[in-house]
Design an enzyme around this catalytic site. Structure first.
Site: not given
Length: 181
Positions: A23, A28, A47-48, A59, A72, A132, A143, A169-170
């Site tokens: 199936r 978990e 926070q997710d 990233r 995280k 995350y 940041e 930014k990166d």
């Protein structure tokens, strides 16, 4: 759920116990009580976040500083990524070292990245959906980051250089030696 230490202090790979039959499957994804029992670390998340990216997107390396630092728990829900954690805790025996692992929808592995670490990933599949969980809320003013191609860290992102896609930014993050964390 199995928890395996990485070479970095307090950074863990989480491997779920998967129950599969004709199936489909069940597992978990996270259990706070088991995580705390097996690691001795707080596993409470508030926070997710989810991102979707195309092949070649890189990233990172990102972090939240000071009182807004975040641990995280990261996973790849669809596709494949090469995930990297960098220990930026100056008092740590593994300061300045990095660990990388492929996370995918197939292997269902997760990586626990503790507070005080930098984090980044590169997308190895046509696209990827990355999730995350964070133990602290995001704060724009806190940041920080490190340039993805820092020579001192010498991270192999598992992508050809011409395929890498970066945000502005990166592209402009400081080098490891110019510490802003």
């Amino acid at each position: 759920m199995k928890i395996k230490p990485t070479p970095l202090k307090d950074c863990y790979v989480i491997e779920p116990a998967i129950v599969a039959d004709e199936r489909g499957y069940f597992y978990e994804k996270f259990n706070e009580k088991k995580f705390e029992e097996l690691t001795g670390l707080n596993g409470h998340f508030v926070q997710d976040n989810i991102s979707k990216s195309s092949y070649g997107v890189l990233r990172g390396i990102h972090l939240q500083k000071g009182e807004h630092a975040q641990a995280k728990l990261v996973s790849c829900l669809e596709g494949r990524v090469f995930d990297v954690a960098v220990d930026l805790r100056e008092d740590s025996p593994t300061f300045g070292q990095w660990f990388g692992i492929e996370l995918s929808d197939e292997n269902k592995l997760q990586l626990y990245v503790p507070r005080g670490f930098g984090h980044g990933f590169s997308v190895l599949s046509e696209s990827a959906i990355f999730a995350y969980k964070c133990d602290n809320y995001y704060n724009n003013g806190s940041e920080g980051g490190i340039l993805w191609k820092d020579i001192e860290l010498n991270i192999d992102w598992k992508l050809p250089a011409e395929a890498i896609i970066l945000s502005e930014k990166d592209k402009n993050l400081p080098k490891f030696s110019e510490r802003n964390f």
